[in-house]
Design a protein around this motif. Structure first.
Motif, PDB file in Angstrom:
ATOM      1  N   PRO A   1      33.823  22.122  11.576  1.00  0.00           N
ATOM      2  CA  PRO A   1      35.076  22.693  12.104  1.00  0.00           C
ATOM      3  C   PRO A   1      35.189  24.191  11.868  1.00  0.00           C
ATOM      4  O   PRO A   1      35.881  24.877  12.617  1.00  0.00           O
ATOM      5  N   ASN A   2      34.533  24.708  10.810  1.00  0.00           N
ATOM      6  CA  ASN A   2      34.594  26.143  10.552  1.00  0.00           C
ATOM      7  C   ASN A   2      33.937  26.949  11.664  1.00  0.00           C
ATOM      8  O   ASN A   2      34.265  28.121  11.867  1.00  0.00           O
ATOM      9  N   LEU A   3      32.998  26.337  12.356  1.00  0.00           N
ATOM     10  CA  LEU A   3      32.317  27.035  13.435  1.00  0.00           C
ATOM     11  C   LEU A   3      33.123  27.053  14.726  1.00  0.00           C
ATOM     12  O   LEU A   3      32.798  27.774  15.649  1.00  0.00           O
ATOM     13  N   PHE A   4      34.169  26.233  14.775  1.00  0.00           N
ATOM     14  CA  PHE A   4      35.011  26.155  15.972  1.00  0.00           C
ATOM     15  C   PHE A   4      36.475  26.307  15.557  1.00  0.00           C
ATOM     16  O   PHE A   4      37.297  25.427  15.783  1.00  0.00           O
ATOM     17  N   MET A   5      36.785  27.442  14.952  1.00  0.00           N
ATOM     18  CA  MET A   5      38.109  27.621  14.344  1.00  0.00           C
ATOM     19  C   MET A   5      39.226  27.713  15.367  1.00  0.00           C
ATOM     20  O   MET A   5      40.385  27.516  15.052  1.00  0.00           O
ATOM     21  N   GLN A   6      38.915  28.011  16.609  1.00  0.00           N
ATOM     22  CA  GLN A   6      39.961  28.204  17.601  1.00  0.00           C
ATOM     23  C   GLN A   6      40.284  26.954  18.419  1.00  0.00           C
ATOM     24  O   GLN A   6      41.126  27.001  19.309  1.00  0.00           O
ATOM     25  N   VAL A   7      39.642  25.830  18.111  1.00  0.00           N
ATOM     26  CA  VAL A   7      39.899  24.613  18.875  1.00  0.00           C
ATOM     27  C   VAL A   7      41.235  24.006  18.497  1.00  0.00           C
ATOM     28  O   VAL A   7      41.973  23.510  19.331  1.00  0.00           O
TER      29      VAL A   7
ATOM     30  N   PHE B   1      35.954  41.850  -1.942  1.00  0.00           N
ATOM     31  CA  PHE B   1      34.896  40.950  -1.449  1.00  0.00           C
ATOM     32  C   PHE B   1      35.458  39.555  -1.200  1.00  0.00           C
ATOM     33  O   PHE B   1      35.150  38.916  -0.174  1.00  0.00           O
ATOM     34  N   ILE B   2      36.283  39.074  -2.126  1.00  0.00           N
ATOM     35  CA  ILE B   2      36.872  37.744  -1.958  1.00  0.00           C
ATOM     36  C   ILE B   2      37.795  37.718  -0.743  1.00  0.00           C
ATOM     37  O   ILE B   2      37.775  36.768   0.057  1.00  0.00           O
ATOM     38  N   ASP B   3      38.607  38.767  -0.583  1.00  0.00           N
ATOM     39  CA  ASP B   3      39.525  38.811   0.553  1.00  0.00           C
ATOM     40  C   ASP B   3      38.785  38.853   1.881  1.00  0.00           C
ATOM     41  O   ASP B   3      39.256  38.300   2.887  1.00  0.00           O
ATOM     42  N   GLN B   4      37.638  39.494   1.901  1.00  0.00           N
ATOM     43  CA  GLN B   4      36.900  39.653   3.151  1.00  0.00           C
ATOM     44  C   GLN B   4      36.044  38.433   3.496  1.00  0.00           C
ATOM     45  O   GLN B   4      35.858  38.124   4.681  1.00  0.00           O
TER      46      GLN B   4
ATOM     47  N   PRO C   1      30.969  33.973   7.768  1.00  0.00           N
ATOM     48  CA  PRO C   1      29.635  33.416   7.480  1.00  0.00           C
ATOM     49  C   PRO C   1      29.364  33.228   5.993  1.00  0.00           C
ATOM     50  O   PRO C   1      28.719  32.250   5.603  1.00  0.00           O
ATOM     51  N   VAL C   2      29.849  34.150   5.151  1.00  0.00           N
ATOM     52  CA  VAL C   2      29.630  34.008   3.708  1.00  0.00           C
ATOM     53  C   VAL C   2      30.343  32.760   3.182  1.00  0.00           C
ATOM     54  O   VAL C   2      29.795  32.006   2.368  1.00  0.00           O
ATOM     55  N   TYR C   3      31.555  32.529   3.662  1.00  0.00           N
ATOM     56  CA  TYR C   3      32.307  31.332   3.266  1.00  0.00           C
ATOM     57  C   TYR C   3      31.561  30.073   3.682  1.00  0.00           C
ATOM     58  O   TYR C   3      31.400  29.129   2.894  1.00  0.00           O
TER      59      TYR C   3
END
Length: 443
Positions: free
Chosen positions: A393-399, A309-312, A320-322
């Motif tokens: 920034p987590n919502l735009f990780m590929q920028v 669970f932690i790894d995923q 989303p959980v993070y």
């Protein structure tokens, strides 16, 4: 324009404090780049090469590595950094709500605060020992820096005997104590909050290298977008940080001897973000603990259900959980820190003691209830603002780069810390300048 800056260095006491802070920060950055004994720094540099570095490992330790200024993954003398002290402060403040003795110490003033600081130091030693042992164990097993073919993660520590590993642990624990001492020295003899300034120094030190990495990997267009996003975030942070709710307070006239006191009108300022950047630091420091425990308890066989669970969900910052967990932790710590640092009942009693009252509100318990009501109303948008800035920034990780903006000093958490600490430090400098009738920075 530059007259306040000239006034700073013309004032002997203020100049001495600023130079002292700069000296401590230089020592801190030197220790952050000094390798621990027994660590092959050449192998570490190879494993930290973006071409060899595993992005998953970068994400696991991105926050704690950011707070240490990159010292953690380099296994330097100050690899543990200020995080054990932050975690110890969290635990001690939590215990003030649970243990009556700690609550009594908090109300005793300076003497009680000194005792609480002593308990925090003892707990910092224990946490630093635990964290250093875990980091060294991961490095010895090759799990700290898992790279590709060009990275020999197993060869980071040559001497893997108990004595060799114990020496590295002792050096890292001693380094954490020195960093804690640095922070206390800055707070007592310098300008600003020592803990926050050390974290800011580590973040600022990484800006040139990370900016160059974005420019080389993603090109000038992505680099420009990151800069524009950073400027927008900075503007939003400054706007919210300067916002406050001013509650009018009227002081009645009273006779003390033959003199008349009171009769003045003032206001009680309640900031929208009353907690500052502390909730973000608290949430970030606690969020990496499940990842570290999972790494330390991982065996040769299949991972357990909770490790899976932690790894995923708690390793990837874009999960989303993070994001939800990080956001809710920031809101919780915002309310908690405001409740610990601002007591409406004590503030109402102080106002009543000196003849102060809020127009339209009766002194005593009604004033305390009103202050608590207003504080809870403005804390909600303040906590949401902190959470949104941190997770944006987590919502735009590929920028940014392959690890996302959260791994960069340009990310929301890093910018939030830098801006809030800079504003707080400038306000302290400004207050000392105004005491000497100089023109302040903020005027």
């Amino acid at each position: 324009m530059f007259s306040p800056l000239v006034a700073v260095f013309r004032t002997p006491e203020l100049r001495k404090k600023i130079l002292f802070v700069l000296f401590i920060l230089v020592l801190y950055r030197f220790g952050a780049t000094l390798p621990s004994p027994g660590v092959d720094f050449k192998v570490v540099k190879e494993c930290l090469d973006p071409a060899n570095q595993d992005s998953t490992q970068q994400q696991i330790y991105s926050l704690i590595n950011m707070f240490s200024g990159g010292a953690l993954l380099q296994l330097s003398v100050f690899a543990i950094g200020i995080m054990p002290y932050i975690t110890a402060s969290i635990i001690v403040q939590l215990l003030t709500v649970v243990i009556p003795r700690f609550e009594e110490l908090r109300k005793e003033g300076q003497a009680g605060q000194a005792k609480m600081t002593q308990y925090t130091r003892y707990l910092t030693v224990a946490l630093a020992l635990l964290q250093a042992t875990g980091i060294v164990a991961l490095a010895a097993n090759g799990n700290l820096l898992q790279g590709q073919a060009n990275c020999d993660a197993q060869g980071i520590i040559a001497d893997k005997s108990i004595t060799g590993l114990a020496i590295i642990v002792i050096v890292m624990v001693a380094g954490a104590m020195v960093v804690m001492w640095f922070g206390e020295l800055i707070t007592e003899r310098g300008i600003g909050n020592g803990m926050s300034l050390l974290i800011t120094a580590g973040i600022v030190a990484r800006i040139p290298a990370e900016g160059r990495m974005i420019l080389n990997d993603r090109g000038p267009v992505a680099f420009s977008l990151v800069i524009v996003a950073g400027v927008i975030i900075v503007a939003g942070v400054v706007f919210i940080e300067m916002g406050q709710r001013r509650i009018p307070v009227q002081y009645a006239k009273r006779m003390v001897g033959r003199k008349m006191f009171g009769g003045s009108s003032t206001y009680l300022p309640l900031k929208v973000n009353q907690a500052g950047v502390i909730p973000v630091i608290f949430a970030s420091s606690l969020l990496y603990l499940p990842m570290l425990i999972s790494q330390l308890t991982r065996g040769e066989g299949e991972p357990s259900r909770w490790q899976t669970f932690i790894d995923q969900h708690l390793v990837n910052p874009s999960d989303p959980v993070y994001i939800v967990t990080y956001f809710l932790m920031i809101i919780f710590f915002t309310y908690f820190y405001v409740a610990v640092t601002f007591n409406p009942q004590e503030r109402a009693d102080d106002m009543k003691k000196y003849g102060g009252f809020i127009p339209g509100i009766r002194p005593g318990q009604p004033t305390a209830d009103y202050l608590g009501y207003v504080l809870s109303r403005i804390t909600l948008p303040g906590s949401i603002y902190l959470g949104l800035i941190a997770i944006l920034p987590n919502l735009f990780m590929q920028v940014g780069n392959s690890g996302g903006l959260q791994n960069l000093p340009f990310g929301g958490t890093a910018l939030l810390i830098m801006v809030v600490v800079a504003l707080d430090t400038v306000k302290q400098v400004n207050s000392q300048l105004m005491q000497r009738k100089y023109e302040g920075f903020l005027n």
